[in-house]
Design an enzyme around this catalytic site. Structure first.
Site, PDB file in Angstrom:
ATOM      1  N   CYS A 188      -1.454   5.700  -1.702  1.00  0.00           N
ATOM      2  CA  CYS A 188      -1.937   5.425  -3.115  1.00  0.00           C
ATOM      3  C   CYS A 188      -1.612   4.277  -3.748  1.00  0.00           C
ATOM      4  O   CYS A 188      -2.500   3.467  -4.484  1.00  0.00           O
ATOM      5  CB  CYS A 188      -1.136   6.574  -3.993  1.00  0.00           C
ATOM      6  SG  CYS A 188      -1.401   6.854  -5.581  1.00  0.00           S
ATOM      7  N   CYS A 193       6.015  -1.448  -2.841  1.00  0.00           N
ATOM      8  CA  CYS A 193       4.653  -0.895  -3.072  1.00  0.00           C
ATOM      9  C   CYS A 193       3.724  -1.796  -2.043  1.00  0.00           C
ATOM     10  O   CYS A 193       2.490  -1.459  -1.691  1.00  0.00           O
ATOM     11  CB  CYS A 193       3.981  -0.952  -4.355  1.00  0.00           C
ATOM     12  SG  CYS A 193       3.941  -2.556  -5.080  1.00  0.00           S
TER      13      CYS A 193
END
Lengths: 240, 240, 240, 240
Positions: free
Chosen positions: C124, C235
């Site tokens: 994602c 991330c």
């Protein structure tokens, strides 16, 4: 002094260091100094490009090669691309124009807009060549091209290594000082496949509608955009 | 009875009503019954397509015309597209393949993959023709095509109006019962521009690498994908 | 020595030269040495990012700022983006994920896939942050980030200037050695707008479903992907 | 009589035939008459949409459901989408806006442009809802929506089946004549998941920045674009 200024100075230093080097020496140096994945050959499938691909494949098979499929090439260009693929057993990356941009251009100005004005021609080159090229160059530190000094009035000052102002990376022209005859000799000696249209009088080959055969003694690039002034005959890939 | 079944029955009823109608009568009927913006002509720039574009332009200049630029057409096809644009003073919408799909196909299988297997050939047709066609057909209730019964073994049962199972809309073939000679006569009489390659022995013209000239007496579509069986020679635009 | 090795050495040299410099001095140096258009600030709209945008705007209003709109931000993030736009009278470039990639991900794994596995979460982040970031970084020589050493266990060795291995360009962290308190003082003194959620217990703010408030004394980044191990909490923008 | 006129007349005939039918009867009829793959439910994840999805799943699990992820939804909307996915064990198709369009809009006018003018607001709805919706509707003959007559001043004449002028297909509103109370009863009885924000005073839920809670007695849609006139409060999905 900014980074770019510094890079330009480095390039000048490299020019001095490489003076007199053979194409293979230039390529060996480039493929050692630029990291894998950050240098690629850009091939237009011309005589010079085929010479370089052969040299690159011998020196460093990991170095990628890309070509721009404008959607308007001669079938002979695709045939050569296929021969290259089979000979070197390695995919040549192909860049293709964005459908939306081509559809808008052709829908509005028709498929042959480039014949009507220099502006139109440059717009077509931009959509079919420059934008895809930008995608190919993104993330690279250097690209290898087949420019030669005696190819054209616009290429008389080409050097073995240059700072490419337009795209912001280093440009390597290993054949800058070679003659067409030297290229021909190389492909004969190394059985390198060449474009079928060379034999039909096309020394420089681009898009089908913008390329024609030239007569003996004419400038090598005189068959490209033959209706334009010699000074404007670059598509934007190799701006000065 | 579902909507599609009902539409198919309506189409059968229309087939009866239109039996014996001239191409112009079929077009007049179609352009009256289908709403502006929901019916278009799909042109491959063949002889029949040029006939129909001329008829459509006379009957209803508002009816759009589109063509598929596969990125592998003959330059003569673009030249004809330009002639059409100038003659009818109206843009022909051009659909172009998605760059990502072409780049992936050519990068992986080379530029001439279609010669190696039927599967490859259909994949190439899908990327360069069928996907763009789907975009063109989205939002339409009917499309007008140039199919004729005597064009090929695969087209013997073509009708003036059909339910197009593959794409889910009505298909109009105004020239279903015309002969090639009738088409030739029409273009002569109405000075309709035609493809320059017809004069060089190409009766049916598609992508450059997949089309060749045919000899006198050969099937009209025998020059398309000439290395395949006659039964498989459709690109997917006109499935039965 | 390859170009990248050379660049890394240059970066080490810069680290020495910049040792002890204030954030403003680092930025002045960076905006002088890197050419306009080839250096940008990447803002996640955090406290540190707002400090840096204010400094950058004072030093060189030409330096671009971009932010990643993942499609899952808090409304408060958009409100701050709007405040910033109005205060500095200059557009902040926004990068948005590719629709096809998001549609495929959410269609297959649902809208909250990231809670189910680390792999899903990274997928994602890749689609919503890394791919858009790559587009933003293409063509840049350096990016300016808001990393601080005491933000997290994963950031203890952050330096004022680094070679960014993951994306292949220089990374400038002008606040590497500042404390949170110094940042707070700066925004108070210079009336810099800050994220409304800071006041509600969110020291580090990312996507809404992956960020929560933390309790006093907890690690600053403990509210990000709170269900994962502290070691995995990046991330991919700031990989080591 | 054109095809569209004919379809409108068919729709009027259907309206008469369906008069007094229950929502389930309407859906049974619709899922029989429209072919699989050519009818879908469009869900905004509101109370009515959840009722319909439950009915549709019971009658014909093959009927697809899609929703529009505008990139600005409440996290509670994604949570409900996830609950729906788990309950009905079937993917809900998600449409996401084109990155280029969002980047251009937000880059130029900021992330909250919709508050400044009706024109801006409609532009934002067009990019984030209407364009993706068009992709979802392409190839469909009918879509199923959750409109109810007493939802709003703009919806007083909604019918069980309508011709959708804006998008050119049939629109089915099985709950046209149901009250909110009937919907609530249905979800209680069938344990259908509903949006968590309904309990917090949001009867109608759209994008986070454009939706707010309403007070008892206020119009159900008064929390949508609350700064605009009641007459303009449609996003373009349900134009009259």
């Amino acid at each position: 002094m900014t980074i770019i200024t510094e890079r330009k100075e480095t390039v000048l230093k490299w020019q001095e260091e490489l003076a007199g080097s053979s194409p293979e020496e230039v390529l060996e140096w480039a493929l050692k100094i630029f990291d894998t994945g950050r240098i690629m050959q850009s091939s237009s499938l011309g005589l010079e490009d085929m010479v370089i691909t052969d040299m690159v494949r011998r020196i460093s098979p990991d170095c990628g090669v890309f070509t721009l499929d404008t959607g308007r090439l001669f079938q002979e260009s695709y045939d050569l691309l296929e021969e290259a693929r089979l000979k070197w057993k390695t995919p040549i990356q192909v860049l293709f124009p964005e459908s939306g941009a081509v559809e808008a251009l052709v829908g509005e100005k028709g498929p042959n807009s480039f014949y009507y004005s220099l502006e139109n021609r440059k717009e077509c080159c931009r959509i079919r060549k420059i934008e895809p090229l930008k995608r190919a160059l993104s993330g690279l530190d250097a690209w290898i091209c087949g420019l030669r000094r005696d190819q054209s009035v616009t290429r008389g000052t080409v050097d073995l290594v240059e700072w490419d102002e337009a795209f912001g990376l280093v440009k390597i022209n290993p054949l800058a000082f070679w003659s067409e005859e030297q290229c021909r000799e190389y492909v004969r000696e190394h059985s390198v496949p060449v474009h079928a249209l060379h034999r039909k009088g096309f020394p420089s080959i681009g898009c089908a509608p913008c390329t024609r055969a030239v007569r003996d003694g004419e400038d090598i690039r005189s068959g490209r955009w033959w209706w334009e002034n010699p000074e404007s005959k670059e598509c934007g890939l190799h701006k000065k």
